[in-house]
Design a protein around this motif. Structure first.
Motif, short mmCIF file in Angstrom:
data_model
loop_
_atom_site.label_atom_id
_atom_site.label_comp_id
_atom_site.label_asym_id
_atom_site.label_seq_id
_atom_site.Cartn_x
_atom_site.Cartn_y
_atom_site.Cartn_z
N PRO A 23 0.71 -1.22 -0.01
CA PRO A 23 -0.17 -0.04 0.06
C PRO A 23 0.67 1.24 -0.16
CG PRO A 23 -0.96 -1.56 1.64
CD PRO A 23 0.45 -2.09 1.16
N ALA A 24 1.94 1.18 0.65
CA ALA A 24 2.97 2.42 0.89
C ALA A 24 3.46 2.82 -0.46
CB ALA A 24 3.91 2.11 1.74
N THR A 25 3.91 1.55 -1.11
CA THR A 25 4.44 1.95 -2.55
C THR A 25 3.39 2.28 -3.52
OG1 THR A 25 5.88 0.00 -1.99
CG2 THR A 25 5.63 0.36 -4.42
N PHE A 26 2.17 1.88 -3.42
CA PHE A 26 1.23 2.27 -4.39
C PHE A 26 0.68 3.67 -4.08
CE2 PHE A 26 1.22 -2.22 -5.70
CZ PHE A 26 0.53 -2.16 -7.04
N LEU A 27 0.83 4.08 -3.21
CA LEU A 27 0.42 5.42 -2.72
C LEU A 27 1.47 6.62 -3.41
CD1 LEU A 27 -0.64 5.63 1.14
CD2 LEU A 27 -2.14 6.49 -0.95
N VAL A 28 2.88 5.95 -3.22
CA VAL A 28 3.71 6.75 -3.79
C VAL A 28 3.73 6.84 -5.27
CG1 VAL A 28 6.58 6.82 -4.11
CG2 VAL A 28 5.52 6.45 -1.90
N ILE A 29 3.35 5.69 -5.98
CA ILE A 29 3.03 5.80 -7.34
C ILE A 29 2.03 6.53 -7.69
CG2 ILE A 29 2.48 4.07 -9.24
CD1 ILE A 29 3.73 1.76 -7.87
N PHE A 30 0.99 6.50 -7.02
CA PHE A 30 -0.31 7.47 -7.28
C PHE A 30 0.00 9.07 -7.14
CE2 PHE A 30 -3.45 4.13 -6.67
CZ PHE A 30 -4.18 4.14 -7.70
N GLY A 31 0.83 9.20 -5.92
CA GLY A 31 1.18 10.47 -5.71
C GLY A 31 2.14 11.29 -6.68
N THR A 32 3.40 10.62 -6.96
CA THR A 32 4.28 10.94 -7.95
C THR A 32 3.90 11.22 -9.49
OG1 THR A 32 5.18 8.68 -8.19
CG2 THR A 32 6.03 9.89 -6.49
N VAL A 33 2.99 10.00 -9.94
CA VAL A 33 2.53 10.38 -11.08
C VAL A 33 1.53 11.40 -11.22
CG1 VAL A 33 0.96 9.14 -12.71
CG2 VAL A 33 2.80 7.93 -11.47
N VAL A 34 0.69 11.68 -10.34
CA VAL A 34 -0.20 12.87 -10.32
C VAL A 34 0.67 13.87 -10.44
CG1 VAL A 34 -1.97 14.04 -9.05
CG2 VAL A 34 -2.19 11.60 -9.39
N VAL A 35 1.37 14.39 -9.23
CA VAL A 35 2.11 15.53 -9.00
C VAL A 35 3.04 16.00 -10.61
CG1 VAL A 35 3.98 16.83 -7.59
CG2 VAL A 35 1.94 15.41 -6.60
N TYR A 36 3.81 14.89 -10.70
CA TYR A 36 4.88 15.16 -11.69
C TYR A 36 4.19 15.12 -13.20
CZ TYR A 36 8.61 13.96 -8.50
OH TYR A 36 9.43 13.71 -6.98
N GLY A 37 3.39 14.33 -13.22
CA GLY A 37 2.44 14.46 -14.55
C GLY A 37 1.97 15.66 -14.83
N LEU A 38 1.22 16.55 -13.66
CA LEU A 38 0.59 17.64 -13.65
C LEU A 38 1.74 18.82 -13.82
CD1 LEU A 38 -2.54 16.99 -11.85
CD2 LEU A 38 -2.42 16.90 -14.45
N THR A 39 2.57 19.03 -13.10
CA THR A 39 3.35 20.07 -12.69
C THR A 39 4.77 20.00 -13.75
OG1 THR A 39 4.70 18.85 -10.97
CG2 THR A 39 2.43 20.43 -10.47
N ALA A 40 5.35 18.94 -14.09
CA ALA A 40 6.44 18.84 -14.73
C ALA A 40 6.71 19.90 -16.13
CB ALA A 40 7.12 17.36 -14.85
#
Length: 649
Positions: A404-421
């Motif tokens: 669960p911790a790994t998947f939370l990191v996947i969700f969070g990093t993809v959303v943040v980097y995908g929208l802001t990078a």
């Protein structure tokens, strides 16, 4: 619905949902991983349509492992060793200093925020060392950054994956050794394990790559068997390496891909096309299966600590690792900032965490199969932790939280980097919101003359062709070139499209021009893909359907054959600045009715002229036009009718 039919429906649902999510993500211009994970959670823990442990049982671990191996091999085929001359130092520091910093800080965050014990904190830190090549690749295609950050991020995203998997295995083995033999035994086991992994993985990967290259170069297999034979060698290298040294298989397939991609004289195009399709299917299916296996109570049990852990990973861990790794790397501060804001986790992090969950029993919900006649419920587990010397109660306790911790990191990093990078890259000057450069398909005389004119006018150009003689001629003229098939998805991974905003299909093959434009329309938009007028259409025959061709360049009569004929006869592509004293009418009188305007340049903005309507260039603009040799201008005045001036885009 009986059990076999349920399994059939579930297997079909994995492929249907995975493919549909990929397509919908493309339509919405969103990172595909978001929709894949969402579909998996919806179909798994929420709706209960897909239950991976019931569906695949003990095959789940082998299927995940083999799929990750193929995905990593396909990604490593994109790595060109020549890039290391420019990015080698920074890449080495990211893979050493960056890995150590990420591992250490993630371990501290997992221990302090998530409340994990030391073993699980160190293990999670090793798993989250990896980034996500399946996420970084599409992001880089969308951003098209200039300079070295693109190749650095691409190399790091692929090479770091086996490193994370190896670290996770060493952590586990060291933990087992400490329980039985103390710190000295654990240190010895870790050093020996690392050496054996590097040796076995490197040797198996290199041997498999050499064998594949030998077979392809000598044409020992027919064309239709080339891709299956290479896939056979990939799986053989992975399984064989893992057999001799556990968890060295990912390193083996990565080494195999890099070595094979850089062997001289090996034609990989058929293999690349097959691997691209296979990787898309595998990535889609893996994300659906792994996210469907998540336990929602385990996610909820992390509470506020889970999102805070993701915030620390994004705002503290990655910037610190990137900044320390790029000291002395001769990168600009803008490039260092961008690298510190680009570390999305993807399929490998999900797969590695899930693999260890399966092997150790961590977060692996015991799935009770429905009782059959004469039978009883069967608990599906991948391994018996106590058999490896690890206390089962510590690893299977509720709230263990690794996956669960790994998947939370996947969700969070993809959303943040995908929208802001993307906006960050533009803000830092590493990408343009309105790039004016030109990608030209075709490096023959026509393509070289057009590219040379644009290059001299100050616009980024990149010339792509499959003909090596044309490419060599373009390089001799100082033009940036890539020998690649513009119709291949692989080209989108390899091409440095920083500053490139439009596509011109100027090859002698009208079908290639059309298909290339359609292939690149999702990247540049239909308004910025062009092709020369097809020969059939110029001859008055019925044109192709509008959706099967791009906007037509320059003039309805200026085909590739016509352009080549005029250039060989002495015509040239000339840039002329218009002023109040030398207007467009003066230009027409000077160069005659045979002059064909091709582009308009004003400041840093380039306008491509098309066959539609007319345009009146203004003073202050530079007109780039096809003009005849001086000795033929007089004859053109007497014999040629003026061609209708093209319209600006």
């Amino acid at each position: 619905m009986d059990e076999p039919e349920q399994q059939l429906v579930a297997l079909a649902a994995v492929l249907v949902l995975g493919t549909a999510a990929q397509w919908l993500a493309w339509r919405l211009r969103l990172p595909s991983i978001l929709l894949l994970l969402g579909c998996g959670v919806l179909a798994g823990p929420i709706a209960g349509w897909i239950q991976p442990d019931r569906l695949l049982g003990e095959l789940l671990f082998p299927v995940v492992s083999l799929s990750v191996a193929v995905v990593l091999f396909e990604g490593s085929l994109n790595l060109a060793l020549r890039e290391l001359r420019v990015i080698g130092r920074v890449l080495f520091q990211l893979l050493t200093v960056g890995v150590a910093v990420t591992w250490g800080l993630t371990t501290l965050a997992a221990w302090g925020l998530l409340g994990f014990d030391l073993f699980k904190s160190v293990l999670l830190g090793a798993v989250l060392v990896v980034t996500g090549p399946t996420v970084i690749g599409p992001l880089l295609r969308h951003i098209r950054p200039v300079g070295r950050v693109g190749p650095i991020a691409r190399w790091e995203g692929i090479v770091i994956d086996p490193i994370g998997a190896i670290l996770a295995l060493l952590v586990f083995e060291a933990h087992v050794a400490m329980q039985s033999g103390g710190v000295e035994q654990a240190s010895y086991n870790a050093c020996v394990g690392l050496a054996k992994t590097m040796l076995v993985g490197g040797a198996c990967g290199t041997a498999a790559a050499w064998l594949a290259g030998f077979v392809l170069r000598r044409h020992l297999v027919p064309d239709h068997l080339q891709s299956p034979v290479v896939l056979m060698l990939v799986l053989g290298a992975f399984v064989g390496s893992n057999h001799w040294q556990p968890e060295s298989g990912l390193l083996a397939v990565t080494v195999m891909g890099v070595v094979l991609a850089n062997l001289p004289g090996v034609v990989l195009q058929p293999v690349l096309e097959f691997k691209e399709t296979l990787s898309v299917l595998l990535i889609s299916s893996l994300f659906i299966l792994l996210s469907a296996r998540l336990s929602l109570p385990a996610l909820v049990e992390l509470g506020w600590r889970g999102p805070l852990f993701v915030v620390v990973m994004i705002l503290v861990v990655r910037p610190a690792a990137a900044w320390l790794s790029t000291i002395g790397g001769q990168l600009t501060w803008q490039e260092r900032v961008f690298l510190g804001w680009l570390a999305p986790r993807g399929i490998v992090a999900a797969a590695v965490s899930s693999i260890f969950a399966l092997r150790l029993g961590i977060d692996a919900p015991v799935a009770d199969a429905p009782e059959k006649e004469g039978g009883s419920a069967v608990a599906i587990v991948a391994a018996e932790p106590s058999a490896r010397g690890v206390e089962a109660s510590a690893l299977t306790a509720p709230g263990s939280g690794l996956a669960p911790a790994t998947f939370l990191v996947i969700f969070g990093t993809v959303v943040v980097y995908g929208l802001t990078a993307p906006p960050l890259a533009r803000r830092l000057g590493l990408a343009s919101s309105n790039p004016q450069g030109v990608l030209l398909a075709g490096a023959d005389l026509v393509g070289r003359r057009l590219a040379q004119a644009l290059h001299e006018a100050g616009y980024p150009v990149l010339v792509v062709d499959t003909n090596r003689w044309n490419i060599q001629a373009a390089r001799m003229e100082g033009l940036p070139t890539v020998q690649e098939n513009i119709l291949s998805d692989q080209a989108l991974e390899e091409l440095d499209l920083g500053g490139i905003g439009r596509f011109l299909g100027v090859t002698p093959n009208d079908e290639v021009n059309s298909l290339g434009a359609m292939h690149l329309a999702p990247l540049f938009g239909r308004a910025e893909v062009y092709q020369l007028t097809p020969h059939d259409q110029a001859a008055g025959r019925e044109p192709s359907a509008g959706h099967l061709r791009a906007r037509l360049l320059f003039s309805p009569h200026l085909t590739h054959r016509e352009l080549t004929s005029r250039l060989e006869a002495g015509a040239r592509i000339k840039s002329t600045r218009l002023t109040d004293e030398f207007t467009y009418e003066d230009f027409q009188r000077t160069y005659g009715p045979s002059a064909v305007p091709l582009f308009l340049s004003e400041g840093k903005r380039l306008t491509v002229l098309t066959d539609q309507g007319s345009v009146l260039p203004k003073p202050g603009q530079t007109i780039i036009a096809l003009v005849d040799a001086p000795e033929r201008i007089a004859e053109a005045h007497r014999t040629a009718r003026p061609l209708p001036a093209p319209e600006t885009t």
